[in-house]
Write a protein that holds these residues in place. Structure first.
Motif, mmCIF file in Angstrom:
data_model
loop_
_atom_site.group_PDB
_atom_site.id
_atom_site.type_symbol
_atom_site.label_atom_id
_atom_site.label_comp_id
_atom_site.label_asym_id
_atom_site.label_seq_id
_atom_site.Cartn_x
_atom_site.Cartn_y
_atom_site.Cartn_z
ATOM 1 N N SER A 149 0.865 -1.181 0.000
ATOM 2 C CA SER A 149 0.000 0.000 0.000
ATOM 3 C C SER A 149 0.899 1.227 0.000
ATOM 4 N N ARG A 150 0.274 2.377 0.012
ATOM 5 C CA ARG A 150 1.054 3.624 -0.028
ATOM 6 C C ARG A 150 1.456 4.110 1.368
ATOM 7 N N ALA A 151 1.279 3.276 2.404
ATOM 8 C CA ALA A 151 1.615 3.735 3.769
ATOM 9 C C ALA A 151 3.113 4.008 3.894
ATOM 10 N N ILE A 185 -1.713 -0.210 19.554
ATOM 11 C CA ILE A 185 -2.245 0.789 18.608
ATOM 12 C C ILE A 185 -1.815 0.361 17.209
ATOM 13 N N LYS A 186 -2.791 0.002 16.371
ATOM 14 C CA LYS A 186 -2.452 -0.597 15.073
ATOM 15 C C LYS A 186 -2.661 0.396 13.945
ATOM 16 N N ALA A 187 -1.611 1.148 13.669
ATOM 17 C CA ALA A 187 -1.688 2.140 12.589
ATOM 18 C C ALA A 187 -1.222 1.563 11.257
ATOM 19 N N ALA A 231 -0.904 -0.378 7.750
ATOM 20 C CA ALA A 231 -1.811 -0.743 6.662
ATOM 21 C C ALA A 231 -1.404 -2.150 6.233
ATOM 22 N N VAL A 232 -2.025 -3.120 6.865
ATOM 23 C CA VAL A 232 -1.659 -4.525 6.610
ATOM 24 C C VAL A 232 -2.347 -4.976 5.325
ATOM 25 N N SER A 233 -1.590 -5.665 4.492
ATOM 26 C CA SER A 233 -2.190 -6.156 3.253
ATOM 27 C C SER A 233 -3.222 -7.234 3.594
ATOM 28 N N ASP A 234 -4.437 -7.064 3.087
ATOM 29 C CA ASP A 234 -5.492 -8.031 3.412
ATOM 30 C C ASP A 234 -5.271 -9.366 2.703
ATOM 31 N N ASP A 279 -6.335 -11.440 10.092
ATOM 32 C CA ASP A 279 -6.574 -10.082 10.593
ATOM 33 C C ASP A 279 -5.936 -9.996 11.992
ATOM 34 N N ILE A 280 -4.795 -9.338 12.058
ATOM 35 C CA ILE A 280 -4.009 -9.310 13.308
ATOM 36 C C ILE A 280 -4.799 -8.601 14.405
ATOM 37 N N LEU A 281 -5.416 -7.493 14.017
ATOM 38 C CA LEU A 281 -6.137 -6.694 15.008
ATOM 39 C C LEU A 281 -7.314 -7.483 15.588
ATOM 40 N N PHE A 293 -7.010 1.466 13.599
ATOM 41 C CA PHE A 293 -7.199 2.540 12.630
ATOM 42 C C PHE A 293 -8.151 2.005 11.558
ATOM 43 N N ALA A 294 -8.799 2.904 10.863
ATOM 44 C CA ALA A 294 -9.607 2.495 9.717
ATOM 45 C C ALA A 294 -9.306 3.451 8.571
ATOM 46 N N ALA A 295 -8.825 2.885 7.480
ATOM 47 C CA ALA A 295 -8.565 3.704 6.289
ATOM 48 C C ALA A 295 -9.751 3.506 5.365
ATOM 49 N N GLN A 300 -18.297 -0.334 12.403
ATOM 50 C CA GLN A 300 -18.416 -1.798 12.204
ATOM 51 C C GLN A 300 -17.110 -2.486 12.609
ATOM 52 N N LYS A 301 -15.972 -1.874 12.251
ATOM 53 C CA LYS A 301 -14.671 -2.487 12.592
ATOM 54 C C LYS A 301 -14.438 -2.451 14.099
ATOM 55 N N LEU A 302 -14.823 -1.336 14.720
ATOM 56 C CA LEU A 302 -14.657 -1.201 16.175
ATOM 57 C C LEU A 302 -15.382 -2.339 16.898
ATOM 58 N N ALA A 356 -16.648 -5.268 15.477
ATOM 59 C CA ALA A 356 -16.247 -6.620 15.041
ATOM 60 C C ALA A 356 -14.912 -7.035 15.656
ATOM 61 N N LYS A 357 -14.016 -6.046 15.877
ATOM 62 C CA LYS A 357 -12.670 -6.413 16.340
ATOM 63 C C LYS A 357 -12.492 -6.181 17.849
ATOM 64 N N HIS A 358 -13.598 -5.850 18.541
ATOM 65 C CA HIS A 358 -13.564 -5.653 20.009
ATOM 66 C C HIS A 358 -12.555 -4.583 20.414
ATOM 67 N N ALA A 368 -10.430 6.773 12.581
ATOM 68 C CA ALA A 368 -10.822 6.619 11.176
ATOM 69 C C ALA A 368 -10.308 7.791 10.358
ATOM 70 N N ASN A 369 -9.693 7.468 9.229
ATOM 71 C CA ASN A 369 -9.306 8.554 8.308
ATOM 72 C C ASN A 369 -9.851 8.257 6.914
ATOM 73 N N ASP A 370 -10.389 9.316 6.297
ATOM 74 C CA ASP A 370 -10.833 9.185 4.914
ATOM 75 C C ASP A 370 -9.626 9.504 4.049
HETATM 76 O O1 PMT Z 1 1.775 5.357 7.287
HETATM 77 P P1 PMT Z 1 1.195 6.672 6.777
HETATM 78 O O2 PMT Z 1 1.665 7.009 5.397
HETATM 79 O O3 PMT Z 1 1.373 7.786 7.778
HETATM 80 O O4 PMT Z 1 -0.385 6.453 6.603
HETATM 81 C C1 PMT Z 1 -1.194 6.313 7.728
HETATM 82 C C2 PMT Z 1 -2.345 5.309 7.466
HETATM 83 C C3 PMT Z 1 -3.269 5.841 6.393
HETATM 84 C C4 PMT Z 1 -1.777 3.956 7.020
HETATM 85 C C5 PMT Z 1 -3.092 5.153 8.840
HETATM 86 O O5 PMT Z 1 -3.606 6.403 9.212
HETATM 87 C C6 PMT Z 1 -4.202 4.126 8.746
HETATM 88 O O6 PMT Z 1 -5.326 4.400 8.365
HETATM 89 N N1 PMT Z 1 -3.883 2.851 9.091
HETATM 90 C C7 PMT Z 1 -4.798 1.692 8.965
HETATM 91 C C8 PMT Z 1 -4.795 1.219 7.542
HETATM 92 C C9 PMT Z 1 -5.674 0.005 7.353
HETATM 93 O O7 PMT Z 1 -5.161 -1.053 7.047
HETATM 94 O O8 PMT Z 1 -6.936 0.167 7.606
HETATM 95 P P2 PMT Z 1 -8.069 -0.992 7.490
HETATM 96 O O9 PMT Z 1 -9.353 -0.272 7.631
HETATM 97 O O10 PMT Z 1 -7.838 -1.811 6.262
HETATM 98 O O11 PMT Z 1 -7.787 -1.925 8.732
HETATM 99 C C10 PMT Z 1 -8.424 -1.720 9.994
HETATM 100 C C11 PMT Z 1 -7.477 -2.068 11.124
HETATM 101 O O12 PMT Z 1 -7.184 -3.473 11.087
HETATM 102 C C12 PMT Z 1 -6.142 -1.344 11.083
HETATM 103 O O13 PMT Z 1 -5.805 -0.986 12.410
HETATM 104 C C13 PMT Z 1 -5.183 -2.392 10.547
HETATM 105 O O14 PMT Z 1 -3.860 -2.218 11.088
HETATM 106 C C14 PMT Z 1 -5.794 -3.680 11.063
HETATM 107 N N2 PMT Z 1 -5.555 -4.857 10.182
HETATM 108 C C15 PMT Z 1 -6.042 -4.881 8.917
HETATM 109 C C16 PMT Z 1 -5.843 -5.997 8.144
HETATM 110 C C17 PMT Z 1 -5.139 -7.109 8.671
HETATM 111 N N3 PMT Z 1 -4.937 -8.185 7.943
HETATM 112 N N4 PMT Z 1 -4.673 -7.057 9.916
HETATM 113 C C18 PMT Z 1 -4.868 -5.955 10.699
HETATM 114 O O15 PMT Z 1 -4.424 -5.910 11.843
#
Ligand code: PMT
Length: 397
Positions: free
Chosen positions: A200-202, A262-264, A266-269, A296-298, A313-315, A326-328, A330-332, A338-340
């Motif tokens: 991802s672009r993180a 704190i899971k910031a 962006a994990v590849s799904d 899903d680690i979180l 976090f929710a991107a 919904q994520k809050l 579902a993942k307890h 959340a960021n748009d």
């Molecule tokens: O790193 P930067 O460039 O500063 O960018 C910041 C950010 C945009 C990456 C950050 O602000 C952000 O939104 N991080 C979460 C990105 C994400 O994967 O969101 P999600 O909505 O797909 O996942 C929800 C949560 O589940 C996240 O906390 C994620 O870490 C976690 N997750 C998701 C998938 C997975 N397989 N395992 C996880 O733990």
């Protein structure tokens, strides 16, 4: 951010940068033109490990100096000459350091150094008094033998005194000193073949800001990071990983020690179903990749959270609050940030973020566009108040 101005005491900036970095600070140095006649930018760049900002830096369309001052936690000017103090007190913006003083919204500490009669002059005293009324903290000067041979007030304060003042101002809150904060940051790389990967672009900026802030507030901080161009923050236990599976292993391995997660990142799904051992060759036909879901680690962390505080976090690219909630659930999670990521200045790779923090009670806190470090501060403020609610304990160590 350390401003160095043109006094003979500028040579002490060398010791000051060393002492600040040893104390765990990230130091960005700004030198005035006259300071550079006493000590070279190369010396301070080498010691601080960052390029020194000079008047020439202001002539850069990317404005690195403004990004640096917005990221700074504090502006220290040492030594501060009489001329510099006058410029600050009268709001001049005629060189880089004066401009940064006006642009700085964080605490300011000035360590004056000059000859005794200059220091006693009512103009200097009035300027210092004016700066104090604006919130600047003045440290020193010490009294002793001055470069002119005269004895009196005007020597740069002792380095230890300056460091102590800065530490007091930078770390007024040690409100996370009883916590072990585990932060994830950055992207994951899912290898496709020996030369390509899915990602991802993180950039890691958001998670690194959280880790820095947690460490500054006294937490033992563990940062599990996917590939990032950022340097591991000082004072943080750093674990570099590449894939989602490695991130999962690193997180689960440290989970027992952590009290806040704190899971910031962006994990590849998904990851490729099969690792291709040699480089995929180009063919004139469509290529179909088979992907399998990553764990899903979180969700796993949330399922076994116990007394821990878990923040996700929710991107999102639309329906921000609904999807994040919904994520809050579902993942307890205790909180979700959340960021748009389609919004200007928010989400991936930028210095700022615009987030909404949701909690389990239905609360929705919308924050304005802020530097990522300030977003980190606000998230950790919420963690501290959650801990107080859960235990009635202030967390002060
Ligand atoms: O790193 P930067 O460039 O500063 O960018 C910041 C950010 C945009 C990456 C950050 O602000 C952000 O939104 N991080 C979460 C990105 C994400 O994967 O969101 P999600 O909505 O797909 O996942 C929800 C949560 O589940 C996240 O906390 C994620 O870490 C976690 N997750 C998701 C998938 C997975 N397989 N395992 C996880 O733990």
């Amino acid at each position: 951010m350390l401003g160095v101005t043109g006094s003979i005491a500028a040579y002490k900036a060398v010791e000051l940068v060393r002492a600040l970095t040893t104390a765990g600070a990230d130091v960005r140095v700004v030198m005035t033109a006259s300071a550079q006649r006493f000590v070279t930018p190369l010396t301070l760049a080498t010691l601080s490990r960052y390029p020194v900002l000079t008047d020439e830096s202001a002539w850069d369309a990317r404005m690195p100096h403004l990004a640096a001052v917005h990221e700074a936690d504090l502006l220290l000017v040492a030594p501060a000459t009489a001329g510099r103090i006058a410029r600050f007190a009268h709001g001049l913006a005629d060189d880089l350091l004066s401009t940064l003083f006006l642009a700085c919204t964080r605490p300011v500490v000035l360590a004056p150094a000059m000859d005794a009669d200059m220091y006693r002059h009512p103009a200097v005293q009035e300027n210092l008094a004016r700066l104090r009324t604006w919130g600047a903290r003045i440290v020193g000067p010490a009294t002793g033998e001055l470069a002119s041979g005269v004895r009196g007030p005007g020597r740069l304060a002792e380095i230890g005194e300056i460091i102590q003042t800065v530490t007091e101002m930078l770390c007024p809150q040690r409100d996370l000193s009883s916590e072990v904060v585990l932060v994830t940051a950055g992207p994951t790389y899912e290898p496709l073949d020996p030369v390509r990967y899915l990602s991802s672009r993180a950039s890691g900026k958001m998670g690194y800001a959280v880790a820095k802030e947690a460490a500054a507030r006294g937490a033992r901080t563990i940062l599990v990071s996917g590939p990032s161009a950022l340097s591991p923050p000082r004072g943080v236990e750093f674990i570099g990983v590449e894939t989602a599976m490695q991130m999962r292993a690193a997180v689960l391995d440290r989970l027992a020690a952590a009290t806040v997660i704190i899971k910031a990142a962006a994990v590849s799904d998904y990851r490729p179903a099969h690792r291709i051992e040699s480089k995929l060759t180009k063919r004139d036909a469509p290529l179909t990749l088979e992907l399998v879901p990553n764990p899903d680690i979180l969700r796993e962390v949330g399922a076994q959270k116990g007394a821990r505080i878990v923040v996700g976090f929710a991107a999102e690219t639309g329906e921000l609050v609904q999807r994040a909630r919904q994520k809050l659930v579902a993942k307890h999670l205790d909180l979700i940030v959340a960021n748009d990521v389609t919004q200007e200045g928010a989400g991936f790779a930028c210095e700022t973020n615009r987030v909404v923090i949701l909690d389990q009670d239905g609360g929705v806190e919308e924050l304005p566009l802020l530097p990522k470090r300030q977003v980190a501060r606000r998230i950790l403020d919420r963690v501290v108040s959650l801990r107080q609610q859960k235990t009635g304990c202030t967390g002060q160590g």
